[in-house]
Design a protein around this motif. Structure first.
Motif, PDB file in Angstrom:
ATOM      1  N   LEU A  68      -7.374  -6.743   4.094  1.00 39.99           N
ATOM      2  CA  LEU A  68      -7.227  -5.253   5.178  1.00 39.99           C
ATOM      3  C   LEU A  68      -7.164  -4.042   3.984  1.00 39.99           C
ATOM      4  CD1 LEU A  68      -5.166  -6.637   7.935  1.00 39.99           C
ATOM      5  CD2 LEU A  68      -8.400  -7.075   7.651  1.00 39.99           C
ATOM      6  N   GLY A  69      -6.217  -4.197   3.339  1.00 35.52           N
ATOM      7  CA  GLY A  69      -5.990  -3.256   1.976  1.00 35.52           C
ATOM      8  C   GLY A  69      -7.203  -2.425   1.904  1.00 35.52           C
ATOM      9  N   SER A  70      -8.384  -2.568   1.501  1.00 33.04           N
ATOM     10  CA  SER A  70      -9.051  -0.998   1.337  1.00 33.04           C
ATOM     11  C   SER A  70      -8.387  -0.227   2.713  1.00 33.04           C
ATOM     12  CB  SER A  70     -10.247  -1.858   1.099  1.00 33.04           C
ATOM     13  OG  SER A  70     -11.123  -2.512   2.143  1.00 33.04           O
ATOM     14  N   LEU A  71      -8.339  -0.619   4.140  1.00 31.59           N
ATOM     15  CA  LEU A  71      -8.615   0.126   5.227  1.00 31.59           C
ATOM     16  C   LEU A  71      -7.397   1.887   5.229  1.00 31.59           C
ATOM     17  CD1 LEU A  71      -8.852  -2.157   8.060  1.00 31.59           C
ATOM     18  CD2 LEU A  71     -10.269  -1.073   7.121  1.00 31.59           C
ATOM     19  N   ALA A 109       0.657  -1.620  -0.220  1.00 31.23           N
ATOM     20  CA  ALA A 109       0.188   0.194   0.067  1.00 31.23           C
ATOM     21  C   ALA A 109       1.112   1.118  -0.159  1.00 31.23           C
ATOM     22  CB  ALA A 109      -0.955  -0.400   0.672  1.00 31.23           C
ATOM     23  N   HIS A 110       0.583   2.705  -0.809  1.00 31.08           N
ATOM     24  CA  HIS A 110       1.530   3.538  -0.648  1.00 31.08           C
ATOM     25  C   HIS A 110       0.383   4.194   0.599  1.00 31.08           C
ATOM     26  CE1 HIS A 110       2.553   2.307  -4.467  1.00 31.08           C
ATOM     27  NE2 HIS A 110       3.772   3.203  -4.077  1.00 31.08           N
ATOM     28  N   VAL A 111       1.140   4.914   1.728  1.00 26.87           N
ATOM     29  CA  VAL A 111       0.852   5.700   2.019  1.00 26.87           C
ATOM     30  C   VAL A 111      -0.089   6.790   1.141  1.00 26.87           C
ATOM     31  CG1 VAL A 111       1.069   7.463   4.391  1.00 26.87           C
ATOM     32  CG2 VAL A 111       2.005   5.526   4.080  1.00 26.87           C
ATOM     33  N   TRP A 112       0.281   7.752   0.735  1.00 24.45           N
ATOM     34  CA  TRP A 112      -0.372   8.617  -0.117  1.00 24.45           C
ATOM     35  C   TRP A 112      -0.255   8.441  -1.618  1.00 24.45           C
ATOM     36  CZ3 TRP A 112       2.954  10.578   4.192  1.00 24.45           C
ATOM     37  CH2 TRP A 112       2.351  12.041   4.393  1.00 24.45           C
ATOM     38  N   ALA A 113      -1.401   8.078  -2.203  1.00 26.58           N
ATOM     39  CA  ALA A 113      -1.598   8.349  -3.466  1.00 26.58           C
ATOM     40  C   ALA A 113      -1.391   8.799  -4.556  1.00 26.58           C
ATOM     41  CB  ALA A 113      -3.042   7.314  -3.654  1.00 26.58           C
ATOM     42  N   ALA A 114       0.214   9.405  -5.027  1.00 26.67           N
ATOM     43  CA  ALA A 114       1.152   9.625  -5.411  1.00 26.67           C
ATOM     44  C   ALA A 114       1.361   9.512  -6.830  1.00 26.67           C
ATOM     45  CB  ALA A 114       1.692  10.855  -4.321  1.00 26.67           C
ATOM     46  N   PRO A 115       1.416   8.518  -6.884  1.00 26.32           N
ATOM     47  CA  PRO A 115       1.805   7.802  -8.379  1.00 26.32           C
ATOM     48  C   PRO A 115       2.456   8.109  -9.549  1.00 26.32           C
ATOM     49  CG  PRO A 115      -0.349   8.154  -9.205  1.00 26.32           C
ATOM     50  CD  PRO A 115      -0.332   8.121  -7.620  1.00 26.32           C
ATOM     51  N   LYS A 116       2.911  10.053  -9.685  1.00 26.25           N
ATOM     52  CA  LYS A 116       3.459   9.985 -10.119  1.00 26.25           C
ATOM     53  C   LYS A 116       4.086  10.945  -9.717  1.00 26.25           C
ATOM     54  CE  LYS A 116       0.458   9.196 -13.962  1.00 26.25           C
ATOM     55  NZ  LYS A 116       1.135   8.546 -15.377  1.00 26.25           N
ATOM     56  N   ASP A 117       4.289  11.218  -8.346  1.00 25.15           N
ATOM     57  CA  ASP A 117       5.315  11.485  -7.496  1.00 25.15           C
ATOM     58  C   ASP A 117       6.836  10.773  -7.946  1.00 25.15           C
ATOM     59  OD1 ASP A 117       6.653  13.503  -5.475  1.00 25.15           O
ATOM     60  OD2 ASP A 117       4.863  14.321  -4.633  1.00 25.15           O
ATOM     61  N   ARG A 118       7.800  11.144  -8.287  1.00 29.98           N
ATOM     62  CA  ARG A 118       8.884  10.510  -8.054  1.00 29.98           C
ATOM     63  C   ARG A 118       9.861  10.666  -6.860  1.00 29.98           C
ATOM     64  NH1 ARG A 118      13.622  12.599 -12.071  1.00 29.98           N
ATOM     65  NH2 ARG A 118      14.307  10.870 -11.309  1.00 29.98           N
ATOM     66  N   ASP A 119       9.594  11.540  -6.008  1.00 27.97           N
ATOM     67  CA  ASP A 119       9.773  11.353  -4.126  1.00 27.97           C
ATOM     68  C   ASP A 119       8.909  10.374  -3.341  1.00 27.97           C
ATOM     69  OD1 ASP A 119      11.621  12.624  -2.178  1.00 27.97           O
ATOM     70  OD2 ASP A 119      10.079  13.587  -1.535  1.00 27.97           O
TER      71      ASP A 119
END
Length: 194
Positions: free
Chosen positions: A113-116, A88-98
């Motif tokens: 539990l992923g949807s949580l 899981a990504h904590v922040w959904a920012a797939p286009k942010d290289r950082d």
């Protein structure tokens, strides 16, 4: 029964997060500190995956490099996705290289539990505050996260630290010979020759 009559679950949010956090695995804080940022120069672009963005020095990925970042930085040589688990990504920012392959933005959790952790899931604010308070990192395009109520009650489980995570990652890139590593090697300053 109309939806307005459904119970408000916010009263059990901390209890739910406390239960779920025991089954998640977070990056070791010392490993995050040693690597100091994204593990790979990648962003997500499913349509153009496994191509290079030469202008920005990036490989366009399909969600494999965050998995490799999390596992390899902790000494696990596997390349495959573990059955029953999700990254899981904590922040959904797939286009942010950082953010995309930054360990501070990653979490391994049971698939069920992923949807949580998604969007407005109850785990999201806790993971965001954890990334800020433990790793000293947050998504630059967002405000510093606030501590959620009950955060002090949460116990996090971390991967074990390895001595030299960057050396392990480089070793994996040198030993593997698939299309993805052939694209990543030059971006990471590694000779493409075996």
């Amino acid at each position: 029964m109309p939806f307005a009559a459904l119970p408000d679950l916010s009263s059990i949010e901390t209890e739910l997060v406390a239960l779920v956090s025991q089954h998640c695995r977070l990056p070791n804080p010392n490993v995050v500190k040693r690597l100091g940022g994204p593990v790979f120069p990648t962003i997500r672009d499913q349509r153009k995956r496994l191509t290079l963005d030469h202008e920005n020095g990036l490989m366009l990925d399909d969600n494999v490099s965050p998995r490799w970042a999390l596992f390899w930085s902790h000494g696990y040589a596997q390349t495959h996705h573990p059955k029953g688990w999700t990254i899981a990504h904590v922040w959904a920012a797939p286009k942010d290289r950082d953010a995309y392959s930054n360990l501070a933005n990653l979490c391994l959790m049971p698939e069920a539990l992923g949807s949580l952790s998604d969007k407005l899931g109850p785990l999201g604010p806790y993971l965001k505050y954890h990334a800020y308070s433990v790793y000293g990192w947050h998504l630059k395009s967002e405000a510093v996260p606030e501590m959620p109520e009950g955060y002090e009650e949460i116990r996090w489980t971390y991967f074990e630290e390895i001595d030299d995570p960057l050396a392990f990652i480089h070793d994996r890139l040198k030993k593997l010979n698939n299309q993805r590593v052939k694209l990543l090697r030059p971006l990471m300053g590694l000779d493409d020759a075996q």
